[in-house]
Design an enzyme around this catalytic site. Structure first.
Site, PDB file in Angstrom:
ATOM      1  N   HIS A   1       1.324   1.876  -3.536  1.00  0.00           N
ATOM      2  CA  HIS A   1       0.088   2.456  -4.088  1.00  0.00           C
ATOM      3  C   HIS A   1       0.027   3.952  -3.784  1.00  0.00           C
ATOM      4  O   HIS A   1      -0.324   4.757  -4.651  1.00  0.00           O
ATOM      5  CB  HIS A   1      -1.155   1.779  -3.487  1.00  0.00           C
ATOM      6  CG  HIS A   1      -1.289   0.337  -3.856  1.00  0.00           C
ATOM      7  ND1 HIS A   1      -2.210  -0.487  -3.267  1.00  0.00           N
ATOM      8  CD2 HIS A   1      -0.621  -0.420  -4.744  1.00  0.00           C
ATOM      9  CE1 HIS A   1      -2.108  -1.692  -3.789  1.00  0.00           C
ATOM     10  NE2 HIS A   1      -1.139  -1.679  -4.685  1.00  0.00           N
TER      11      HIS A   1
ATOM     12  N   THR B   1       0.826  -1.209   0.000  1.00  0.00           N
ATOM     13  CA  THR B   1       0.000   0.000   0.000  1.00  0.00           C
ATOM     14  C   THR B   1       0.864   1.264   0.000  1.00  0.00           C
ATOM     15  O   THR B   1       0.415   2.308  -0.472  1.00  0.00           O
ATOM     16  CB  THR B   1      -0.970   0.036   1.203  1.00  0.00           C
ATOM     17  OG1 THR B   1      -0.215  -0.027   2.412  1.00  0.00           O
ATOM     18  CG2 THR B   1      -1.965  -1.102   1.151  1.00  0.00           C
TER      19      THR B   1
HETATM   20 ZN   LIG Z   1       0.878  -3.039   5.507  1.00  0.00          ZN
END
Ligand SMILES: [Zn+2]
Ligand SMILES: [Zn+2]
Length: 336
Positions: free
Chosen positions: A42, A39
């Site tokens: 991301h 993430t």
């Molecule tokens: Zn994580």
């Protein structure tokens, strides 16, 4: 303090950043290690993580460290304690918290921005570490806690065959836990041939490389009639589409990888209907942090099995801009 700060999409630098304030019920942790999460990548690329990104913000949330100071209402922690912290705070008071769905908390927020010298989470998010567990390994409590929630969602029953799609750090943790509790075959589907040996060593019964072979045919040839439980650990459009084709009759699929709303997978609804599939998701880590600490401490999950490297904050900035080590496995920043 020094931190790896995301100023905006693709705008990342190691720079000075204000220290978080220590609240009366807060614990100030001198961060020693912080893992790099998918993430974080991301967020660097302008997408959301588990939540929307508010710039500027230090990246990272998978931390371990030593208590540097405590707020005046804190009783369970003292200076010098070795700790980790759950980055996901929930209020305990809203409709969802009161129904036990703490990961759906209406007031939920992230309380650890960990690629920085200090974090100050509330005490209820802080966990003591056993003496035997190294700080390096303890930085993997958070990703493992998410894995454990994913495995709860997968809900493997006695005798089930299980398919893990993607053997990155997350898939490897899934495999390590599943291999210790298995009563049916485990299949790993992964395009990096170099991971075949690791998969088999860690307890997979079958490794299938979809670049070289037909996945379903190889599974059938291995004598596995039906794939009962499948977990997607990549989050790419193609893998999220293909997992429906790999599922057996009445199978359960957990989409663990974080998808991209700007590029969503095709949903093969007729195939899902014919096979009567159950498709689930997994969001963060409700009530699994202590279990993750215990599993790392007992050696159920071994960090060396998926660790690609421990690097400095400056090297981490470069790694996020041009991924190299993170393609092979977990990358952890050493802060001090
Ligand atoms: Zn994580
Ligand atoms: Zn709540």
């Amino acid at each position: 303090m020094k931190a790896l700060v995301l100023n905006g999409p693709k705008d990342l630098e190691v720079r000075d950043f204000p220290q978080p304030a220590l609240a009366d019920d807060g614990v100030k942790i001198a961060v020693h290690y912080c893992g790099l999460c998918g993430t974080d990548m991301h967020k660097y690329n302008g997408r959301a993580g588990s939540r929307k990104v508010i710039y500027p913000v230090p990246l990272g949330h998978e931390i371990s460290g030593i208590v540097e100071a405590v707020g005046k209402n804190v009783t369970d922690f003292k200076v010098g304690d070795r700790v980790t912290a759950d980055p996901n705070w929930s209020c305990g008071k809203c409709f969802y918290c009161r129904k036990g769905m703490i990961n759906m908390c209406e007031n939920g927020r992230g309380v650890v921005k960990g690629m920085a010298e200090y974090v100050c989470p509330p005490q209820e998010n802080v966990y003591h570490l056993p003496d035997e567990l190294s700080l390096r390994d303890a930085s993997m409590v958070e990703p493992l806690s998410c894995v454990l929630h994913g495995l709860k969602q997968l809900d493997v029953k006695l005798g089930d065959s299980v398919l893990i799609l993607g053997l990155g750090a997350i898939g490897t943790m899934m495999l390590e836990v599943l291999a210790k509790t298995k009563s049916g075959p485990i299949i790993v589907v992964e395009t990096q041939e170099a991971k075949r040996e690791t998969a088999l060593k860690l307890g997979a019964d079958l490794f299938v490389n979809p670049l070289n072979e037909d996945v379903n045919e190889t599974i059938r040839k291995a004598g596995i009639k039906n794939v009962d439980r499948l977990i997607e650990c990549v989050g790419a459009k193609v893998t999220m589409e293909n997992i429906i084709h790999y599922a057996g009759k009445c199978a359960t699929i957990v989409m663990f990888g974080v998808g991209d709303d700007a590029n969503p997978p095709l949903y093969y609804s007729y195939e899902a209907f014919q096979k009567e599939l159950t498709i689930k998701n997994s969001f963060v880590n409700p009530h699994t942090s202590q279990m993750a600490i215990d599993m790392l401490n007992y050696g159920v999950v071994k960090v060396d099995d998926f660790l690609a490297g421990v690097i400095s904050l400056e090297e981490m900035a470069e790694e996020i801009r041009n991924p190299n080590l993170s393609r092979k496995g977990k990358v952890i920043a050493r802060i001090r």
